[in-house]
Design an enzyme around this catalytic site. Structure first.
Site, short mmCIF file in Angstrom:
data_model
loop_
_atom_site.label_atom_id
_atom_site.label_comp_id
_atom_site.label_asym_id
_atom_site.label_seq_id
_atom_site.Cartn_x
_atom_site.Cartn_y
_atom_site.Cartn_z
N ASN A 196 -6.07 -2.63 2.43
CA ASN A 196 -6.08 -4.14 2.38
C ASN A 196 -7.61 -4.78 2.63
OD1 ASN A 196 -3.32 -4.42 2.64
ND2 ASN A 196 -3.15 -4.44 4.65
N ARG B 69 0.86 -1.32 -0.10
CA ARG B 69 -0.07 0.05 0.05
C ARG B 69 0.91 1.23 0.05
NH1 ARG B 69 -3.48 -0.19 4.82
NH2 ARG B 69 -1.29 -1.25 5.96
#
Length: 103
Positions: A50, A31
């Site tokens: 996520n 990320r």
């Protein structure tokens, strides 16, 4: 800084990309690197998050060309972890993002 707002008319080339990235993409900085790539491409707003099933969801709004560059990096770039596949959908932008965030 992204200037997309729901109340403002979006230019015709502005799109929303939603991508679901499969593989070993959680717990490896995926990320953070996705946000860094989006910021390096510039003029993209959205987030990387996520999901409970091990995937990472990436939402990006901006020009089609910039979103395609991010998608290409998600598929074939030097990403952390291991990407085994990416599924994407294209839509009209919804706005509401001030920048590109990690969720």
């Amino acid at each position: 800084m992204c200037a997309l707002r729901p109340s403002a008319p979006a230019p015709s080339e502005t799109v929303r990309l939603t991508a679901w990235v499969r593989g070993r993409v959680q717990g490896v900085g995926f990320r953070w690197h996705t946000r860094a790539r989006a910021l390096a491409i510039g003029e993209l707003c959205g987030f990387a998050s996520n999901l409970g099933d091990g995937r990472v969801q990436v939402v990006a709004e901006g020009s089609r060309e910039r979103c395609e560059r991010l998608l290409s990096w998600l598929r074939d770039g030097d990403t952390p972890g291991r990407v085994s596949g990416v599924t994407e959908i294209w839509d009209t932008p919804r706005g509401g993002y001030d920048d590109f965030a990690i969720r």
